[in-house]
Write an enzyme that holds these catalytic residues in place. Structure first.
Site, short mmCIF file in Angstrom:
data_model
loop_
_atom_site.label_atom_id
_atom_site.label_comp_id
_atom_site.label_asym_id
_atom_site.label_seq_id
_atom_site.Cartn_x
_atom_site.Cartn_y
_atom_site.Cartn_z
CB THR A 64 -3.41 4.22 -22.34
OG1 THR A 64 -2.88 4.13 -23.66
CG2 THR A 64 -4.88 4.63 -22.39
CE1 TYR A 86 -4.28 0.88 -0.32
CE2 TYR A 86 -4.44 -1.30 0.69
CZ TYR A 86 -5.02 -0.25 -0.03
OH TYR A 86 -6.31 -0.36 -0.45
NE ARG A 138 -5.19 -4.05 -20.35
CZ ARG A 138 -5.65 -3.62 -21.53
NH1 ARG A 138 -6.52 -2.64 -21.58
NH2 ARG A 138 -5.26 -4.17 -22.65
CE LYS A 158 -5.99 2.56 -25.56
NZ LYS A 158 -7.08 3.56 -25.69
CG ASP A 218 -7.28 10.80 -24.06
OD1 ASP A 218 -6.25 10.09 -24.11
OD2 ASP A 218 -8.39 10.36 -23.74
CD GLU A 260 -4.80 4.99 0.47
OE1 GLU A 260 -4.73 5.52 1.59
OE2 GLU A 260 -5.82 4.37 0.09
C1 LIG Z 1 -8.12 3.87 -24.88
C2 LIG Z 1 -8.49 5.27 -24.61
C3 LIG Z 1 -8.79 5.73 -23.32
C4 LIG Z 1 -9.05 4.80 -22.16
O1 LIG Z 1 -8.07 3.99 -21.76
P1 LIG Z 1 -8.41 2.78 -20.77
O2 LIG Z 1 -7.06 2.41 -20.25
O3 LIG Z 1 -9.10 1.75 -21.55
O4 LIG Z 1 -9.27 3.34 -19.67
C5 LIG Z 1 -8.99 7.08 -23.12
N1 LIG Z 1 -8.94 7.94 -24.14
C6 LIG Z 1 -8.69 7.54 -25.40
C7 LIG Z 1 -8.64 8.56 -26.47
C8 LIG Z 1 -8.47 6.19 -25.68
O5 LIG Z 1 -8.25 5.80 -26.93
#
Ligand SMILES: *Cc1c(COP(=O)(O)O)cnc(C)c1O
Length: 424
Positions: free
Chosen positions: A219, A47, A228, A222, A193, A49
């Site tokens: 993220t 933990y 993840r 990807k 994002d 936090e």
């Molecule tokens: C994949 C994605 C997310 C979310 O990611 P997760 O890890 O699945 O929560 C947020 N914004 C965009 C633009 C994405 O393509």
């Protein structure tokens, strides 16, 4: 303790599925062995936090070093001034930012989900569309691209507190500079994002949003090819978006607000085992090997888009600047995205059905598919392999009711993939 064969047999089955098929889901990739190794460690027991040096629990000396390493590597990789590596996912990163910088009921302006945006950019079924007042911009019908004059018009009308750019299914470069001008004009914060193209941005193959956006979320799993997870970043070139009076303290104060949006705002204990894996992945992404990889991802996507168009497919916007493309199947008769997805999975080719701009079908059916090259490039596939993949997809879609033909393709796929082993 007795070995849990039930679970590990299923994991083995999934391993085989990944080894045997062609993975074209644009948001997926294959993390390295050492990234996975870091996740399966004793760090999951801890933990922690709070932040390194300021934790609510004892015994955090080691995880502090790990999280600091992750933060330093992330800053180096993206040229960021500040990062928070704790978000459990991309959606959590966006939730933390919105909690930090918005009040319930504030207006947000995001990229339309049906044009390639993400649920967390204001969809009515998501927290972002329930807690805030969403408004949207999209792409132009003729070009398939964002028209920034149009974004400006909507921003002036809606007066959002936060403008969000970045997408899940948009294959083109973003004009962050223009978006920042629009944000300044209406007194909004600008967030990019970059969940999808993060790896290409990190290594300079796409424009850098940190130069113009107040906040950048991503993220890590990807194109970045890590575990993840999610992350929030800031550059150092921004004005005073929170109206704070001390110019020198801006970065710290804004970062404190964002840190609190993560914890205690939206999360509890950070996943230090995943943060360790993020550190490993950031280290990998800084190598020449990754640079070669991400260049190849982009090359492969360009070749794939070209081949689709040669075969008569309608690639939205007429090509791609990144690792993915969106294909409107309406140029190919009556095949829906759902039918295409189902037929291709029988051939062990994994894609996802996807809404296309101005789609006339529901999100469960759709008129399009989305494909990306991040995962197949990790396997070592090159340009000529991309052409072959398109030809296989075309063969399945042209013979969508012919089970024998589809089985032949599957057999070819399975034996072909043996040449590109993943986790030997
Ligand atoms: C994949 C994605 C997310 C979310 O990611 P997760 O890890 O699945 O929560 C947020 N914004 C965009 C633009 C994405 O393509």
């Amino acid at each position: 303790m007795q070995r849990d064969h039930k679970v590990f047999d299923l994991i083995q089955k999934e391993n085989e599925r990944q080894e045997n098929g062609i993975e074209l889901i644009a948001s997926e990739n294959f993390a390295s062995r050492q990234v996975m190794e870091a996740m399966g460690t004793v760090l999951t027991n801890k933990y922690a936090e709070g932040l390194p040096g300021r934790r609510y629990y004892g015994g955090c000396e080691v995880v502090d070093e790990i999280e600091d390493l992750a933060r330093e590597r992330a800053k180096e990789l993206f040229g960021a001034s500040w990062v928070n590596v704790q978000p459990h996912s991309g959606a959590q990163a966006n939730a933390a930012v919105m909690l930090a910088v918005l009040k319930p009921g504030d207006t947000i302006l995001g990229f339309d989900l049906s044009h390639g945006g993400h649920l967390t950019h204001g969809s009515p079924v998501n927290f972002s569309g329930k807690l805030y007042r969403p408004s949207f911009y999209g792409v132009e019908k003729e070009t398939g691209m964002v028209n920034y004059d149009h974004v400006e018009e909507i921003a002036k009308k809606e007066k959002p507190r936060l403008i969000i750019c970045g997408a899940s299914a948009y294959s083109r470069e973003w004009d962050y500079e223009r978006l920042r001008e629009i944000a300044d004009e209406v007194d909004a914060l600008l967030m990019a994002d970059i969940a999808h193209p993060a790896g290409l941005i990190a290594r300079g193959l796409l424009d850098d949003p940190l130069e113009f956006c107040h906040i950048v979320t991503t993220t890590t799993h990807k194109t970045l090819r890590g575990p993840r997870g999610g992350m929030i970043m800031m550059g150092d070139d921004f004005d005073n978006p929170f109206g704070l009076k001390t110019p020198k303290g801006n970065i710290r104060k804004m970062s404190a607000l964002l840190d609190s949006g993560v914890f205690p705002g939206t999360q509890g204990g950070p996943l230090e085992h995943v943060i360790a894996a993020k550190a490993v992945a950031f280290g990998e992404a800084l190598t020449d090997e990754y640079m070669d990889y991400i260049i190849q991802v982009k090359k492969n996507a360009a070749v794939m888009a070209k081949r689709f168009m040669e075969k008569g497919y309608d690639v939205i916007s007429g090509g791609t600047d990144n690792h993915l493309m969106l294909i409107d199947l309406r140029s190919k008769g009556e095949i829906t995205g759902k039918e295409a997805e189902n037929a291709l999975i029988k051939a062990d080719v994994t894609i996802n059905k996807n809404m296309v701009p101005f789609d006339t079908r529901s999100p469960f059916v759709t008129s399009g598919i989305r494909v990306g090259t991040a995962a197949v490039t990790t396997r070592g596939m090159k340009e000529s392999d991309m052409e072959k993949i398109v030809d296989l997809i075309d063969e399945v879609l042209a013979n969508i009711d012919n089970e024998d033909k589809i089985r032949d393709v599957k057999e070819f796929v399975n034996s072909w993939m043996k040449k590109f082993p993943l986790y030997k």
